[in-house]
Write an enzyme that holds these catalytic residues in place. Sequence first.
Site, PDB file in Angstrom:
ATOM      1  N   PRO A  21       0.787  -1.227   0.000  1.00 30.77           N
ATOM      2  CA  PRO A  21       0.000   0.000   0.000  1.00 30.77           C
ATOM      3  C   PRO A  21       0.826   1.288   0.000  1.00 30.77           C
ATOM      4  CG  PRO A  21      -0.170  -1.130   2.115  1.00 30.77           C
ATOM      5  CD  PRO A  21       0.481  -2.078   1.150  1.00 30.77           C
ATOM      6  N   ASN A  22       0.378   2.214  -0.818  1.00 33.20           N
ATOM      7  CA  ASN A  22       0.934   3.574  -0.913  1.00 33.20           C
ATOM      8  C   ASN A  22       2.267   3.650  -1.645  1.00 33.20           C
ATOM      9  OD1 ASN A  22      -1.226   4.823   0.609  1.00 33.20           O
ATOM     10  ND2 ASN A  22      -0.366   3.769   2.386  1.00 33.20           N
ATOM     11  N   ARG A  35       4.159  10.939  -1.869  1.00 33.77           N
ATOM     12  CA  ARG A  35       4.042  10.734  -0.415  1.00 33.77           C
ATOM     13  C   ARG A  35       5.365  11.081   0.275  1.00 33.77           C
ATOM     14  NH1 ARG A  35       4.773   4.380   1.290  1.00 33.77           N
ATOM     15  NH2 ARG A  35       4.007   5.215   3.267  1.00 33.77           N
ATOM     16  N   TYR A  44      10.726   9.226   1.556  1.00 35.31           N
ATOM     17  CA  TYR A  44      10.759   8.218   0.487  1.00 35.31           C
ATOM     18  C   TYR A  44      11.395   8.712  -0.813  1.00 35.31           C
ATOM     19  CZ  TYR A  44       7.675   5.773   3.701  1.00 35.31           C
ATOM     20  OH  TYR A  44       7.151   5.158   4.815  1.00 35.31           O
ATOM     21  N   ASN A  80       8.160  -5.423  -0.995  1.00 40.11           N
ATOM     22  CA  ASN A  80       8.061  -4.330  -0.034  1.00 40.11           C
ATOM     23  C   ASN A  80       6.593  -4.303   0.396  1.00 40.11           C
ATOM     24  OD1 ASN A  80       7.870  -2.047   1.450  1.00 40.11           O
ATOM     25  ND2 ASN A  80       8.925  -0.707  -0.009  1.00 40.11           N
ATOM     26  N   ALA A 118       3.145  -0.872   4.794  1.00 42.33           N
ATOM     27  CA  ALA A 118       2.599  -0.911   6.162  1.00 42.33           C
ATOM     28  C   ALA A 118       2.196  -2.327   6.586  1.00 42.33           C
ATOM     29  CB  ALA A 118       1.409   0.026   6.279  1.00 42.33           C
ATOM     30  N   ASP A 142       2.105 -15.899   6.020  1.00 43.91           N
ATOM     31  CA  ASP A 142       1.637 -17.266   5.781  1.00 43.91           C
ATOM     32  C   ASP A 142       1.642 -17.613   4.292  1.00 43.91           C
ATOM     33  OD1 ASP A 142       1.300 -17.816   8.453  1.00 43.91           O
ATOM     34  OD2 ASP A 142      -0.876 -17.600   8.456  1.00 43.91           O
ATOM     35  N   GLU A 180      13.029  -9.120   1.422  1.00 43.16           N
ATOM     36  CA  GLU A 180      12.197  -8.007   1.900  1.00 43.16           C
ATOM     37  C   GLU A 180      12.977  -6.702   1.691  1.00 43.16           C
ATOM     38  OE1 GLU A 180      11.923  -8.178   6.161  1.00 43.16           O
ATOM     39  OE2 GLU A 180      10.407  -6.595   6.284  1.00 43.16           O
ATOM     40  N   HIS A 239      12.802  -2.348   2.086  1.00 40.61           N
ATOM     41  CA  HIS A 239      12.160  -1.103   2.516  1.00 40.61           C
ATOM     42  C   HIS A 239      12.984   0.066   2.015  1.00 40.61           C
ATOM     43  CE1 HIS A 239       9.323  -3.232   4.945  1.00 40.61           C
ATOM     44  NE2 HIS A 239      10.321  -3.984   5.367  1.00 40.61           N
ATOM     45  N   ARG A 272      13.054   4.304  12.678  1.00 36.81           N
ATOM     46  CA  ARG A 272      11.778   5.027  12.693  1.00 36.81           C
ATOM     47  C   ARG A 272      10.931   4.626  13.911  1.00 36.81           C
ATOM     48  NH1 ARG A 272       9.204   4.993   6.918  1.00 36.81           N
ATOM     49  NH2 ARG A 272       7.915   6.580   7.961  1.00 36.81           N
TER      50      ARG A 272
HETATM   51  C1  DQA Z   1       8.172   1.134   3.893  1.00 35.84           C
HETATM   52  C2  DQA Z   1       8.254   1.296   5.407  1.00 35.84           C
HETATM   53  C3  DQA Z   1       6.914   1.014   6.061  1.00 35.84           C
HETATM   54  O1  DQA Z   1       7.008   1.171   7.467  1.00 35.84           O
HETATM   55  C4  DQA Z   1       5.867   1.972   5.545  1.00 35.84           C
HETATM   56  O2  DQA Z   1       4.602   1.669   6.091  1.00 35.84           O
HETATM   57  C5  DQA Z   1       5.818   2.033   4.061  1.00 35.84           C
HETATM   58  C6  DQA Z   1       7.052   1.979   3.294  1.00 35.84           C
HETATM   59  C7  DQA Z   1       9.479   1.531   3.185  1.00 35.84           C
HETATM   60  O3  DQA Z   1       9.626   1.173   2.008  1.00 35.84           O
HETATM   61  O4  DQA Z   1      10.332   2.204   3.776  1.00 35.84           O
HETATM   62  O5  DQA Z   1       4.753   2.239   3.471  1.00 35.84           O
HETATM   63  O6  DQA Z   1       7.934  -0.237   3.604  1.00 35.84           O
END
Ligand code: DQA
Length: 144
Positions: free
Chosen positions: A9-10, A17, A22, A74, A77, A87, A98, A100, A107
Amino acid sequence: MKLLVINGPNINFLGIREPEIYGKTTYNDMLATIEAYARQREVSISFFQSNHEGALVDAIQEAYYNKVDGIVINPAAYTHTSIAILDALKAVGIPTVEVHLSAVENREDFRQISYVGKYACKTITGQGVNGYLMAIDHLMDMLK
Ligand code: DQA
């Protein structure tokens, strides 16, 4: 070798954003950078993004039927909340890195838990878009 990049998401709002966290690179610019790198490394890559937890679970399950060799995810949230995504990754058993964009470890407290991190073979944080390229390198080294 087939890799799948999944964003939660996002992430589609990159560039809009919180650019102080970011960066100013847009989601489409990021995909173009990852795609160019995959071409250079001669690996097949596809992308999926959703703001919905169940759609992310569906994409992970589909990766099983599509015989995807490695996943870069990624979960945004959902990293910090989603046992369903954890799962799903365990269910398909596909090697996963993973990523980020931000340095989550520096953070808020609520970002300090990662469910996906309990399955991922590697976690890359705080490298911006480059983190996705590092994830591709890691999976290619691991899978060759
Ligand atoms: C994120 C870090 C997460 O905590 C956050 O909710 C995001 C982006 C990152 O890429 O730094 O939406 O995954």
